[in-house]
Design a protein around this motif. Sequence first.
Motif, PDB file in Angstrom:
ATOM      1  N   GLU A  61     -28.610  14.251   9.121  1.00  0.00           N
ATOM      2  CA  GLU A  61     -27.607  13.224   9.400  1.00  0.00           C
ATOM      3  C   GLU A  61     -26.701  13.617  10.564  1.00  0.00           C
ATOM      4  O   GLU A  61     -26.394  12.805  11.433  1.00  0.00           O
ATOM      5  CB  GLU A  61     -26.774  12.938   8.145  1.00  0.00           C
ATOM      6  CG  GLU A  61     -25.813  11.794   8.318  1.00  0.00           C
ATOM      7  CD  GLU A  61     -25.093  11.423   7.032  1.00  0.00           C
ATOM      8  OE1 GLU A  61     -24.137  10.637   7.133  1.00  0.00           O
ATOM      9  OE2 GLU A  61     -25.472  11.899   5.949  1.00  0.00           O
ATOM     10  N   LEU A  64     -28.440  13.108  13.768  1.00  0.00           N
ATOM     11  CA  LEU A  64     -28.649  11.683  14.041  1.00  0.00           C
ATOM     12  C   LEU A  64     -27.472  11.069  14.788  1.00  0.00           C
ATOM     13  O   LEU A  64     -27.660  10.205  15.631  1.00  0.00           O
ATOM     14  CB  LEU A  64     -28.852  10.906  12.740  1.00  0.00           C
ATOM     15  CG  LEU A  64     -30.274  10.734  12.239  1.00  0.00           C
ATOM     16  CD1 LEU A  64     -30.276   9.877  10.983  1.00  0.00           C
ATOM     17  CD2 LEU A  64     -31.188  10.158  13.277  1.00  0.00           C
ATOM     18  N   LYS A  65     -26.269  11.523  14.469  1.00  0.00           N
ATOM     19  CA  LYS A  65     -25.071  10.993  15.141  1.00  0.00           C
ATOM     20  C   LYS A  65     -25.180  11.150  16.650  1.00  0.00           C
ATOM     21  O   LYS A  65     -24.665  10.345  17.412  1.00  0.00           O
ATOM     22  CB  LYS A  65     -23.811  11.718  14.656  1.00  0.00           C
ATOM     23  CG  LYS A  65     -23.385  11.321  13.281  1.00  0.00           C
ATOM     24  CD  LYS A  65     -22.114  12.041  12.892  1.00  0.00           C
ATOM     25  CE  LYS A  65     -21.810  11.744  11.437  1.00  0.00           C
ATOM     26  NZ  LYS A  65     -20.668  12.469  10.942  1.00  0.00           N
ATOM     27  N   ASP A  77     -22.179   8.644  20.924  1.00  0.00           N
ATOM     28  CA  ASP A  77     -22.433   9.032  19.536  1.00  0.00           C
ATOM     29  C   ASP A  77     -22.665   7.760  18.727  1.00  0.00           C
ATOM     30  O   ASP A  77     -22.032   6.732  18.974  1.00  0.00           O
ATOM     31  CB  ASP A  77     -21.222   9.763  18.939  1.00  0.00           C
ATOM     32  CG  ASP A  77     -20.949  11.098  19.617  1.00  0.00           C
ATOM     33  OD1 ASP A  77     -21.805  11.565  20.392  1.00  0.00           O
ATOM     34  OD2 ASP A  77     -19.871  11.658  19.369  1.00  0.00           O
ATOM     35  N   LEU A  78     -23.562   7.829  17.761  1.00  0.00           N
ATOM     36  CA  LEU A  78     -23.753   6.701  16.849  1.00  0.00           C
ATOM     37  C   LEU A  78     -22.568   6.641  15.888  1.00  0.00           C
ATOM     38  O   LEU A  78     -22.010   7.674  15.521  1.00  0.00           O
ATOM     39  CB  LEU A  78     -25.045   6.853  16.049  1.00  0.00           C
ATOM     40  CG  LEU A  78     -26.361   6.788  16.819  1.00  0.00           C
ATOM     41  CD1 LEU A  78     -27.536   6.902  15.837  1.00  0.00           C
ATOM     42  CD2 LEU A  78     -26.489   5.511  17.623  1.00  0.00           C
ATOM     43  N   ASP A  80     -20.850   5.936  12.135  1.00  0.00           N
ATOM     44  CA  ASP A  80     -21.321   6.298  10.796  1.00  0.00           C
ATOM     45  C   ASP A  80     -22.239   5.213  10.237  1.00  0.00           C
ATOM     46  O   ASP A  80     -23.249   5.521   9.608  1.00  0.00           O
ATOM     47  CB  ASP A  80     -20.133   6.519   9.846  1.00  0.00           C
ATOM     48  CG  ASP A  80     -19.371   7.806  10.172  1.00  0.00           C
ATOM     49  OD1 ASP A  80     -19.919   8.667  10.890  1.00  0.00           O
ATOM     50  OD2 ASP A  80     -18.231   7.935   9.706  1.00  0.00           O
ATOM     51  N   GLU A  82     -24.179   3.123  11.923  1.00  0.00           N
ATOM     52  CA  GLU A  82     -25.473   3.206  12.607  1.00  0.00           C
ATOM     53  C   GLU A  82     -26.278   4.408  12.119  1.00  0.00           C
ATOM     54  O   GLU A  82     -27.488   4.305  11.897  1.00  0.00           O
ATOM     55  CB  GLU A  82     -25.266   3.315  14.120  1.00  0.00           C
ATOM     56  CG  GLU A  82     -24.741   2.062  14.759  1.00  0.00           C
ATOM     57  CD  GLU A  82     -24.316   2.274  16.197  1.00  0.00           C
ATOM     58  OE1 GLU A  82     -24.633   1.405  17.020  1.00  0.00           O
ATOM     59  OE2 GLU A  82     -23.655   3.302  16.500  1.00  0.00           O
ATOM     60  N   THR A  83     -25.599   5.535  11.960  1.00  0.00           N
ATOM     61  CA  THR A  83     -26.262   6.758  11.500  1.00  0.00           C
ATOM     62  C   THR A  83     -26.864   6.541  10.114  1.00  0.00           C
ATOM     63  O   THR A  83     -28.020   6.889   9.869  1.00  0.00           O
ATOM     64  CB  THR A  83     -25.263   7.937  11.459  1.00  0.00           C
ATOM     65  OG1 THR A  83     -24.711   8.118  12.763  1.00  0.00           O
ATOM     66  CG2 THR A  83     -25.937   9.214  11.017  1.00  0.00           C
ATOM     67  N   ASN A  84     -26.082   5.943   9.209  1.00  0.00           N
ATOM     68  CA  ASN A  84     -26.566   5.701   7.853  1.00  0.00           C
ATOM     69  C   ASN A  84     -27.737   4.730   7.828  1.00  0.00           C
ATOM     70  O   ASN A  84     -28.708   4.928   7.086  1.00  0.00           O
ATOM     71  CB  ASN A  84     -25.432   5.198   6.959  1.00  0.00           C
ATOM     72  CG  ASN A  84     -24.399   6.272   6.695  1.00  0.00           C
ATOM     73  OD1 ASN A  84     -24.718   7.455   6.688  1.00  0.00           O
ATOM     74  ND2 ASN A  84     -23.158   5.887   6.514  1.00  0.00           N
TER      75      ASN A  84
END
Length: 109
Positions: A61, A64-65, A77-78, A80, A82-84
Amino acid sequence: MAMCSILNGDDIKKALDAFAAADSFNHKKFFELVGLKAKSADEVKKVFLVLDADNSGFIEEEELKFVLKGFAQNGRDLTDKETNAFLRAADKDGDGKIGIDEFAALVKE
């Protein structure tokens, strides 16, 4: 290994520009725009290895950010959210991280 040795620099810029706004990231569209969807399994694996910053064999995770920065230094940065969403889409075995097979399947979706 730099991402531009695997993918076209213009395609990377076009894809990053398309998702410059927060909460606009769509992994399917991004992989298509950046040209990854059309690449061989071996090239997809090379991209995975670049994104797996800690060389754990998984994209967690936290990594992924920063996935867009893996494509270019000026990537954002993505969020939260988008990351999820990205993690939920890729993590088929529910272990909270993305393995190479999960990543390859997500790219080819």
